[in-house]
Design an enzyme around this catalytic site. Structure first.
Site, PDB file in Angstrom:
ATOM      1  N   ARG A  43       0.831  -1.208   0.000  1.00 22.54           N
ATOM      2  CA  ARG A  43       0.000   0.000   0.000  1.00 22.54           C
ATOM      3  C   ARG A  43       0.869   1.263   0.000  1.00 22.54           C
ATOM      4  O   ARG A  43       0.554   2.224  -0.687  1.00 22.54           O
ATOM      5  CB  ARG A  43      -0.903  -0.001   1.226  1.00 22.54           C
ATOM      6  CG  ARG A  43      -1.997   1.048   1.185  1.00 22.54           C
ATOM      7  CD  ARG A  43      -2.615   1.207   2.558  1.00 22.54           C
ATOM      8  NE  ARG A  43      -3.647   2.207   2.625  1.00 22.54           N
ATOM      9  CZ  ARG A  43      -3.566   3.454   2.211  1.00 22.54           C
ATOM     10  NH1 ARG A  43      -2.495   3.889   1.591  1.00 22.54           N
ATOM     11  NH2 ARG A  43      -4.573   4.290   2.374  1.00 22.54           N
ATOM     12  N   ASP A  80     -14.440  -2.197  -1.159  1.00 22.08           N
ATOM     13  CA  ASP A  80     -15.091  -1.529  -0.036  1.00 22.08           C
ATOM     14  C   ASP A  80     -16.578  -1.442  -0.314  1.00 22.08           C
ATOM     15  O   ASP A  80     -16.994  -1.446  -1.476  1.00 22.08           O
ATOM     16  CB  ASP A  80     -14.508  -0.129   0.197  1.00 22.08           C
ATOM     17  CG  ASP A  80     -14.799   0.336   1.615  1.00 22.08           C
ATOM     18  OD1 ASP A  80     -14.011   0.020   2.512  1.00 22.08           O
ATOM     19  OD2 ASP A  80     -15.854   0.953   1.838  1.00 22.08           O
ATOM     20  N   TYR A 156     -24.087   6.267   5.142  1.00 26.63           N
ATOM     21  CA  TYR A 156     -22.911   7.009   4.668  1.00 26.63           C
ATOM     22  C   TYR A 156     -23.298   8.084   3.652  1.00 26.63           C
ATOM     23  O   TYR A 156     -22.694   9.160   3.603  1.00 26.63           O
ATOM     24  CB  TYR A 156     -21.871   6.054   4.057  1.00 26.63           C
ATOM     25  CG  TYR A 156     -21.071   5.318   5.115  1.00 26.63           C
ATOM     26  CD1 TYR A 156     -20.076   5.973   5.839  1.00 26.63           C
ATOM     27  CD2 TYR A 156     -21.318   3.981   5.401  1.00 26.63           C
ATOM     28  CE1 TYR A 156     -19.350   5.311   6.819  1.00 26.63           C
ATOM     29  CE2 TYR A 156     -20.598   3.305   6.383  1.00 26.63           C
ATOM     30  CZ  TYR A 156     -19.618   3.981   7.085  1.00 26.63           C
ATOM     31  OH  TYR A 156     -18.910   3.334   8.058  1.00 26.63           O
TER      32      TYR A 156
END
Ligand code: CP3
Length: 345
Positions: A43, A80, A156
């Site tokens: 990452r 995600d 969200y």
């Protein structure tokens, strides 16, 4: 093209279908990324989280890391739940050490009307990652696809970021119930298109994460969440579906009636009581407190064995009661995984 290689380890699929297995299968929610130094190393080289999610080669590498390093019985595709709001028209950023942030949020009917219903093509980077990972796994273990439950995605989209209470999202339910249903319906349709595409790309199982289930009242949960999860379960019948609704202890009986194979339990849900409420037909997944993995090896082993005994030999997929925390040592995770794999009834 979908890769059709027979699975060498299909314990999880058989457990989900309620078939007898030689031992209890095990995997961990949030096993891909987060905890492994091997993930962080890649990452750091690659940059932002979203770029990683959109790179099928990277997603494939990180998805397989826990299979190699932790020895789990399934892989979960690195992505995600927030890819759905983005595909519908709400861009998000993943802010370092803070979490997700949406530049634009949903405030009105016209904001909802402006959203599109996501189609498979809008999320081809995820389906490409699934195809690549299936081929790289070469049948070692099943690959789990996933999506957020409509209520959690809604939360969200309204709130625009993480929150302890999601009070803006709950306010919208109380003040705009008609619009809330319109938005939940659009998310549900997008999610069904997305999950169908994951199935076609080669996912072997699907999990629906309702991470913010526990902040709704039982009445609100039935009306604004379970109804839409039910629609998803009725649409995705090609393979076993797991519904994990964190904190929804009050809805366990209703979850027993969903058209899905497995119900995920969090660590607040007592195992025997959950079995009684959910009924004998479903497979149960979970439900160790993720904080147990801060304890010493002896305690982890003992508590894990206790948990296995409470669930019994069949219709159980061992897991934590929520995602593994980022600061857990990987040897502690291995201890949990190894204990499950070594245990026999
Ligand atoms: O399970 C897996 O390992 C597969 C990958 C996965 C990620 N997110 C990668 C990720 C899965 C299944 C998710 C689901 C997800 N994302 C949920 C539902 C599960 C849950 O834990 O309740 C939720 C609520 C999100 C939203 C989200 N994504 C938040 C709040 C955050 C920030 C905090 C954190 O680290 O979890 C993310 C970022 C995220 N998603 C990371 C990873 C590996 C860390 C980002 C990084 O590497 O910088």
């Amino acid at each position: 093209m979908q890769v059709n290689i027979p699975l060498q380890n299909d314990l999880i699929i058989r457990a989900a279908k309620g078939e007898k297995t030689e031992r209890t299968p095990v995997w961990l929610m949030r096993q891909a990324g987060r905890i492994l130094p091997e993930y962080r190393a890649v990452r750091e080289k690659m940059g932002g989280f979203k770029e990683l999610v959109k790179s099928p080669e990277f997603a494939c590498e990180v998805t397989i890391q826990p299979v190699d390093i932790l020895g789990v019985d399934a892989a979960i595709i690195f992505s995600d739940i927030l890819v759905i709001p983005e595909a519908m028209g709400l861009n998000y950023e993943m802010v370092e050490s803070k979490g997700p942030w949406f530049e634009k949020t949903i405030k009105s009917r016209s904001d909802i009307d402006a959203l599109i219903i996501a189609q498979a093509d809008d999320l081809s980077y995820v389906t490409d990652a699934i195809k690549l990972t299936k081929s790289a796994l070469n049948g070692r273990v099943p690959l789990i696809g996933f999506a957020g439950a409509p209520w959690t995605i809604f939360a969200y989209m309204i709130e625009g970021k993480g929150s302890k209470t999601f009070s803006l999202a709950k306010k919208f339910l109380y003040t705009n119930p008609v619009e809330s249903h319109l938005l939940l319906d659009k998310i549900t349709q997008s999610t069904i298109n997305y999950l169908k595409a994951q199935v076609l790309a080669g996912a072997d199982m699907i999990q629906i994460f309702d991470s913010w289930a526990g902040i709704l009242s039982p009445e609100q949960y039935a009306q604004f969440s379970l109804k839409y999860i039910d629609a998803i379960c009725n649409a995705i019948t090609e393979l076993p579906v797991t519904v994990f609704a964190k904190g929804a202890f009050f809805a366990r009986k209703e979850m027993g009636a969903l058209n899905c194979a497995t119900i995920g339990l969090d660590w607040n849900m007592e195992i025997k009581e959950s079995r009684l409420l959910i009924g004998p037909n479903k497979t149960l997944q979970g439900n160790m407190d993720p904080c147990l993995l801060y304890a010493d090896f002896k305690t982890i082993k003992k508590e894990t064995e206790e948990m296995l005994k409470l669930f019994g030999p069949h219709k159980h997929i061992a897991n934590l009661g929520h995602g593994v925390y980022p600061d857990i040592e990987k040897d502690k995770v291995r201890c949990f995984v190894d204990t499950v794999k070594e245990f026999r009834f």
